[in-house]
Design a protein around this motif. Structure first.
Motif, short mmCIF file in Angstrom:
data_model
loop_
_atom_site.label_atom_id
_atom_site.label_comp_id
_atom_site.label_asym_id
_atom_site.label_seq_id
_atom_site.Cartn_x
_atom_site.Cartn_y
_atom_site.Cartn_z
N ARG A 55 -5.14 5.79 0.41
CA ARG A 55 -4.22 6.04 -0.71
C ARG A 55 -2.83 6.45 -0.21
O ARG A 55 -1.82 5.98 -0.72
CB ARG A 55 -4.78 7.10 -1.66
N GLU A 58 -1.12 3.36 1.01
CA GLU A 58 -0.69 2.50 -0.10
C GLU A 58 0.58 3.03 -0.76
O GLU A 58 1.50 2.26 -1.07
CB GLU A 58 -1.80 2.37 -1.15
N VAL A 59 0.64 4.33 -0.99
CA VAL A 59 1.83 4.94 -1.62
C VAL A 59 3.06 4.72 -0.74
O VAL A 59 4.13 4.32 -1.22
CB VAL A 59 1.59 6.44 -1.90
N GLU A 62 4.07 0.95 -0.72
CA GLU A 62 4.72 0.53 -1.97
C GLU A 62 6.15 1.07 -2.05
O GLU A 62 7.06 0.36 -2.48
CB GLU A 62 3.91 0.98 -3.17
N ARG A 67 6.23 -3.23 -3.52
CA ARG A 67 5.08 -3.86 -4.16
C ARG A 67 3.80 -3.24 -3.61
O ARG A 67 3.79 -2.67 -2.52
CB ARG A 67 5.05 -5.37 -3.97
N ARG A 68 2.75 -3.36 -4.40
CA ARG A 68 1.49 -2.78 -3.98
C ARG A 68 0.88 -3.59 -2.84
O ARG A 68 0.76 -4.81 -2.93
CB ARG A 68 0.51 -2.73 -5.15
N ILE A 69 0.51 -2.90 -1.81
CA ILE A 69 -0.23 -3.48 -0.69
C ILE A 69 -1.51 -2.68 -0.60
O ILE A 69 -1.49 -1.48 -0.31
CB ILE A 69 0.57 -3.40 0.63
N ARG A 70 -2.61 -3.33 -0.89
CA ARG A 70 -3.90 -2.62 -0.88
C ARG A 70 -4.35 -2.33 0.54
O ARG A 70 -4.12 -3.13 1.45
CB ARG A 70 -4.94 -3.43 -1.63
N ASP A 152 -7.38 -10.79 -4.53
CA ASP A 152 -6.77 -9.47 -4.38
C ASP A 152 -7.79 -8.34 -4.42
O ASP A 152 -7.42 -7.18 -4.43
CB ASP A 152 -5.71 -9.26 -5.46
#
Length: 169
Positions: A55, A58-59, A62, A67-70, A152
């Motif tokens: 997490r 990810e934060v 981004e 953009r969100r990158i998992r 995704d």
């Protein structure tokens, strides 16, 4: 504990995350003893919790890339078990992959699919072990189904890459 962070969808036609940038970004996110592995969105960090480390990554990603990158976080001990449990033989004609679910249940759904000619698919704990003829990753029956059904919702790694991640841990 040592934790592998596997980024989804970077350096493969999406956003490019250079190793030095990833290292600095993860350190800035409060993760310790960061080592990047190859140029394919892999890192090993020291943290107390794999999910929390993912997490935090990810934060930070981004915020940096917009953009969100998992990110999948997995303890190195657990990753070693995934590698050891790979049930398919390895040879020069096939590519060994592990598909990691980013959403619960998707691995079981994928493992139930009928593999194409020359492919082998087996369920693991939150993963799918996949072997396919070299050069057919994107064109194989399972590869196409993976793209359609789970694009995704999973991240995929070559078994050899995973071994390298464990080596640097």
């Amino acid at each position: 504990m040592r934790i592998a962070l596997l980024l989804r969808g970077v350096n493969v036609g999406g956003v490019t995350v250079r190793s030095a940038d990833l290292k600095a970004l993860l350190e800035g996110a409060g993760l310790d003893e960061v080592v990047t592995v190859l140029a394919s969105g892999n890192a090993v960090v020291t943290a107390t919790d794999a999910s929390a480390a993912a997490r935090a990554a990810e934060v930070a990603l981004e915020a940096r890339y917009g953009r969100r990158i998992r990110v999948l976080g997995i303890a190195i001990d657990d990753l070693e078990r995934v590698i050891a449990d790979y049930p398919h033989g390895e040879d020069d004609e096939h590519t060994p992959y592990v598909v990691f679910e980013l959403e619960p249940g998707i691995a079981a759904e994928l493992a139930a699919l009928e593999p194409g000619e020359g492919e082998a698919v087996a369920a693991g704990d939150g993963v799918v072990h996949w072997s396919n003829p070299k050069g057919t990753t994107l064109s194989s029956a399972f590869g196409k189904a993976l793209e359609r059904r789970a694009r995704d919702r999973v991240t995929t790694r070559n078994l050899r890459t995973l071994r390298r991640v464990v080596e640097v841990a």
